[in-house]
Design a protein around this motif. Sequence first.
Motif, PDB file in Angstrom:
ATOM      1  N   GLU A  75       0.854  -1.271   0.200  1.00  0.00           N
ATOM      2  CA  GLU A  75       0.027  -0.128  -0.083  1.00  0.00           C
ATOM      3  C   GLU A  75       0.826   1.177  -0.011  1.00  0.00           C
ATOM      4  O   GLU A  75       0.320   2.193  -0.537  1.00  0.00           O
ATOM      5  CB  GLU A  75      -0.891  -0.011   1.235  1.00  0.00           C
ATOM      6  N   VAL A  76       1.946   1.165   0.736  1.00  0.00           N
ATOM      7  CA  VAL A  76       2.753   2.301   0.615  1.00  0.00           C
ATOM      8  C   VAL A  76       3.950   2.268  -0.305  1.00  0.00           C
ATOM      9  O   VAL A  76       4.993   3.063  -0.363  1.00  0.00           O
ATOM     10  CB  VAL A  76       3.501   2.687   2.212  1.00  0.00           C
ATOM     11  N   GLY A  77       3.958   1.316  -1.228  1.00  0.00           N
ATOM     12  CA  GLY A  77       4.620   1.319  -2.253  1.00  0.00           C
ATOM     13  C   GLY A  77       6.026   0.457  -2.213  1.00  0.00           C
ATOM     14  O   GLY A  77       7.244   1.039  -2.966  1.00  0.00           O
ATOM     15  N   VAL A  78       6.176  -0.309  -1.315  1.00  0.00           N
ATOM     16  CA  VAL A  78       7.177  -1.220  -1.009  1.00  0.00           C
ATOM     17  C   VAL A  78       7.003  -2.760  -1.359  1.00  0.00           C
ATOM     18  O   VAL A  78       6.006  -3.291  -0.798  1.00  0.00           O
ATOM     19  CB  VAL A  78       7.785  -1.083   0.435  1.00  0.00           C
ATOM     20  N   GLU A  79       7.854  -3.128  -2.203  1.00  0.00           N
ATOM     21  CA  GLU A  79       7.579  -4.454  -2.576  1.00  0.00           C
ATOM     22  C   GLU A  79       9.073  -5.340  -2.289  1.00  0.00           C
ATOM     23  O   GLU A  79       9.909  -5.203  -3.345  1.00  0.00           O
ATOM     24  CB  GLU A  79       7.276  -4.646  -4.218  1.00  0.00           C
ATOM     25  N   PRO A  80       9.160  -5.943  -1.329  1.00  0.00           N
ATOM     26  CA  PRO A  80      10.442  -6.423  -0.871  1.00  0.00           C
ATOM     27  C   PRO A  80      10.717  -7.709  -1.734  1.00  0.00           C
ATOM     28  O   PRO A  80       9.956  -8.426  -2.175  1.00  0.00           O
ATOM     29  CB  PRO A  80      10.126  -7.053   0.394  1.00  0.00           C
ATOM     30  N   ALA A  81      11.964  -8.003  -1.930  1.00  0.00           N
ATOM     31  CA  ALA A  81      12.636  -8.935  -2.743  1.00  0.00           C
ATOM     32  C   ALA A  81      13.432  -9.758  -1.774  1.00  0.00           C
ATOM     33  O   ALA A  81      13.946  -9.413  -0.787  1.00  0.00           O
ATOM     34  CB  ALA A  81      13.411  -8.558  -3.865  1.00  0.00           C
ATOM     35  N   GLY A  82      13.282 -11.044  -1.909  1.00  0.00           N
ATOM     36  CA  GLY A  82      14.009 -12.155  -1.156  1.00  0.00           C
ATOM     37  C   GLY A  82      13.747 -13.380  -1.353  1.00  0.00           C
ATOM     38  O   GLY A  82      13.269 -13.694  -2.429  1.00  0.00           O
ATOM     39  N   GLY A  83      14.092 -14.489  -0.488  1.00  0.00           N
ATOM     40  CA  GLY A  83      13.838 -15.622  -0.344  1.00  0.00           C
ATOM     41  C   GLY A  83      13.161 -16.096   0.796  1.00  0.00           C
ATOM     42  O   GLY A  83      13.385 -15.838   1.802  1.00  0.00           O
ATOM     43  N   THR A  84      12.478 -17.327   0.776  1.00  0.00           N
ATOM     44  CA  THR A  84      11.862 -17.808   1.776  1.00  0.00           C
ATOM     45  C   THR A  84      12.662 -19.376   2.330  1.00  0.00           C
ATOM     46  O   THR A  84      12.852 -20.258   1.298  1.00  0.00           O
ATOM     47  CB  THR A  84      10.392 -18.631   1.443  1.00  0.00           C
ATOM     48  N   PRO A  85      12.960 -19.167   3.458  1.00  0.00           N
ATOM     49  CA  PRO A  85      14.008 -20.396   3.693  1.00  0.00           C
ATOM     50  C   PRO A  85      12.995 -21.731   3.912  1.00  0.00           C
ATOM     51  O   PRO A  85      12.012 -21.802   4.281  1.00  0.00           O
ATOM     52  CB  PRO A  85      14.284 -20.192   5.416  1.00  0.00           C
ATOM     53  N   LYS A  86      13.865 -22.697   3.715  1.00  0.00           N
ATOM     54  CA  LYS A  86      13.057 -24.022   3.667  1.00  0.00           C
ATOM     55  C   LYS A  86      12.776 -24.427   5.235  1.00  0.00           C
ATOM     56  O   LYS A  86      13.273 -23.860   6.282  1.00  0.00           O
ATOM     57  CB  LYS A  86      14.245 -25.277   2.964  1.00  0.00           C
ATOM     58  N   THR A  87      11.641 -25.261   5.185  1.00  0.00           N
ATOM     59  CA  THR A  87      11.258 -25.666   6.667  1.00  0.00           C
ATOM     60  C   THR A  87      12.081 -26.742   7.192  1.00  0.00           C
ATOM     61  O   THR A  87      11.728 -27.106   8.309  1.00  0.00           O
ATOM     62  CB  THR A  87       9.619 -26.135   6.392  1.00  0.00           C
ATOM     63  N   THR A  88      13.118 -27.309   6.503  1.00  0.00           N
ATOM     64  CA  THR A  88      13.898 -28.254   7.050  1.00  0.00           C
ATOM     65  C   THR A  88      14.875 -27.440   7.929  1.00  0.00           C
ATOM     66  O   THR A  88      15.163 -26.332   8.192  1.00  0.00           O
ATOM     67  CB  THR A  88      15.114 -28.921   6.108  1.00  0.00           C
ATOM     68  N   GLY A  89      15.281 -28.310   9.004  1.00  0.00           N
ATOM     69  CA  GLY A  89      16.200 -27.775  10.055  1.00  0.00           C
ATOM     70  C   GLY A  89      16.439 -28.837  11.350  1.00  0.00           C
ATOM     71  O   GLY A  89      16.184 -30.019  10.888  1.00  0.00           O
ATOM     72  N   ALA A  90      17.006 -28.378  12.255  1.00  0.00           N
ATOM     73  CA  ALA A  90      17.449 -29.260  13.505  1.00  0.00           C
ATOM     74  C   ALA A  90      17.043 -28.537  14.647  1.00  0.00           C
ATOM     75  O   ALA A  90      17.109 -27.750  14.933  1.00  0.00           O
ATOM     76  CB  ALA A  90      18.948 -29.924  13.124  1.00  0.00           C
ATOM     77  N   PHE A  91      16.995 -29.371  15.761  1.00  0.00           N
ATOM     78  CA  PHE A  91      16.868 -28.935  17.117  1.00  0.00           C
ATOM     79  C   PHE A  91      18.056 -29.458  17.830  1.00  0.00           C
ATOM     80  O   PHE A  91      18.590 -30.809  17.513  1.00  0.00           O
ATOM     81  CB  PHE A  91      15.456 -29.664  17.760  1.00  0.00           C
ATOM     82  N   VAL A  92      18.307 -28.770  19.031  1.00  0.00           N
ATOM     83  CA  VAL A  92      19.366 -29.343  19.994  1.00  0.00           C
ATOM     84  C   VAL A  92      18.605 -29.628  21.130  1.00  0.00           C
ATOM     85  O   VAL A  92      17.950 -28.641  21.654  1.00  0.00           O
ATOM     86  CB  VAL A  92      20.425 -28.034  20.066  1.00  0.00           C
ATOM     87  N   PHE A  93      18.670 -30.833  21.520  1.00  0.00           N
ATOM     88  CA  PHE A  93      18.275 -31.536  22.866  1.00  0.00           C
ATOM     89  C   PHE A  93      19.191 -31.743  23.761  1.00  0.00           C
ATOM     90  O   PHE A  93      20.562 -32.135  23.460  1.00  0.00           O
ATOM     91  CB  PHE A  93      17.118 -32.528  22.616  1.00  0.00           C
ATOM     92  N   LYS A  94      18.946 -31.409  25.100  1.00  0.00           N
ATOM     93  CA  LYS A  94      19.854 -31.879  26.295  1.00  0.00           C
ATOM     94  C   LYS A  94      19.457 -33.396  26.711  1.00  0.00           C
ATOM     95  O   LYS A  94      18.476 -33.675  27.013  1.00  0.00           O
ATOM     96  CB  LYS A  94      19.705 -30.962  27.496  1.00  0.00           C
TER      97      LYS A  94
END
Length: 439
Positions: A75-94
């Motif tokens: 609406e205010v004239g800004v169209e960001p460019a970029g990328g969407t990170p993938k949903t893959t990843g990891a967790f650290v558990f104790k």
Amino acid sequence: MTQRYDQKEWDVVIIGAGIAGLTASIYLARAGQSVLVLDKGANPGGRAMSNEMAESRVNLGGHALYKSALPILREVGVEPAGGTPKTTGAFVFKQADGSNKVLPLGQLLLGSFLKWQEKTQLLRFYAKLRKIDAAALHKVRLQDYLASELSSTRVRNAVLALVRVATYCDAPQLLSAGAVVEQLGQAQVMYVDGGWQSLVNRLTEQALQAGVSIRPRSLAREVGGSAPSMTVELKDGTRLTARRVISTAGPAETLALLSPSLTAAEAAIYERLVPVRAACLDLVVSGMPQPKTRFVLGADYPWYYSNHSAVASLSDNPAREVVHVMKYLPVSNETDPAQDERELEGFLDLIQPGWRKHVVQRRFLPRMLVSHAVADAASGGLSGRPGTAVQGRPGMYVAGDWVGPSGMLLNASLASAREAARCIIDGEDTVKEGMHRGA
């Protein structure tokens, strides 16, 4: 474009040239209002600015743009460019023996780390997430809600890791479960090409084109009067007059500006707000030892790791990458910055052994302000935040990540900026101040 600061009276003076202030200024100027934006810094942007480090644009900590923010930006004239990170990843558990285990998301669901009953709990929780009536949970603490839904500590901690990355907040004992459910239901995020400075630059361009005047190095010291005759005094003694004023500073800073001060009852809604902070280790690197490890969250620890260059263009040098590592800080802020930095280094040692040899430039921000307010259950979640109009001071408005009933983080800043501008354009000084529209 030549800018004038010397006109006798402005329709609106806006304090702060961050994203909220710039957004509000564009709506107002396009509606024919004369607008002056004041900023204490040398350049617009506030916490959204990016710094040049080793031929790269580096945000102040890890920033992600929710795509649900795009309609207002457009609406205010800004169209960001970029990328969407993938949903893959990891967790650290104790683990039980005190050691840490890095577990890829796929193994969490398919491996033997979680028992069958725990996997079922996790899958059922996310299956029903979009069906939950968030409104019924706004006054329920997230900690209590998760305890009632998830009996497994490991599953709760995995969910809390995702809550932290969505809200940047590690305060389940305060957070509104309803606000969290709404936030987890948001659309995908994107990492912005050129860093968030590209958003600031585009907003600044649009503001100037609309006729907004932006005055840098201008620290506001006092706001007096009420609509339609208000004054803004600067630290250097300059005295400005305006019909309306919008503050995009934080709640404490805004209260300190007002003369006379608000009554104790009027100020209470601002004084109770609890800020959210993070310890941020920002790195420009020449690759990483484990290049496929791009996104890791701590399940039993409030940690975040992401290689933003994996999907966004952030450097002029193709051999350079921007990596953000964070610790979501407790709201008590009772941590030792030196220990927090060592903790983040140890996190990197675990997931990227040998990372130090790849660092081109680093920066540590020990207590970066993420948001001015936890969306707490005690106040009713998002709907309990202050409205855009300041009670007891007709003509005074606020906007920012702590204002209004819509969204968190940038989304809240944009929504409240638009609403503050709309109230001024529509002449709604007679609306019951301090209440958001529809309250």
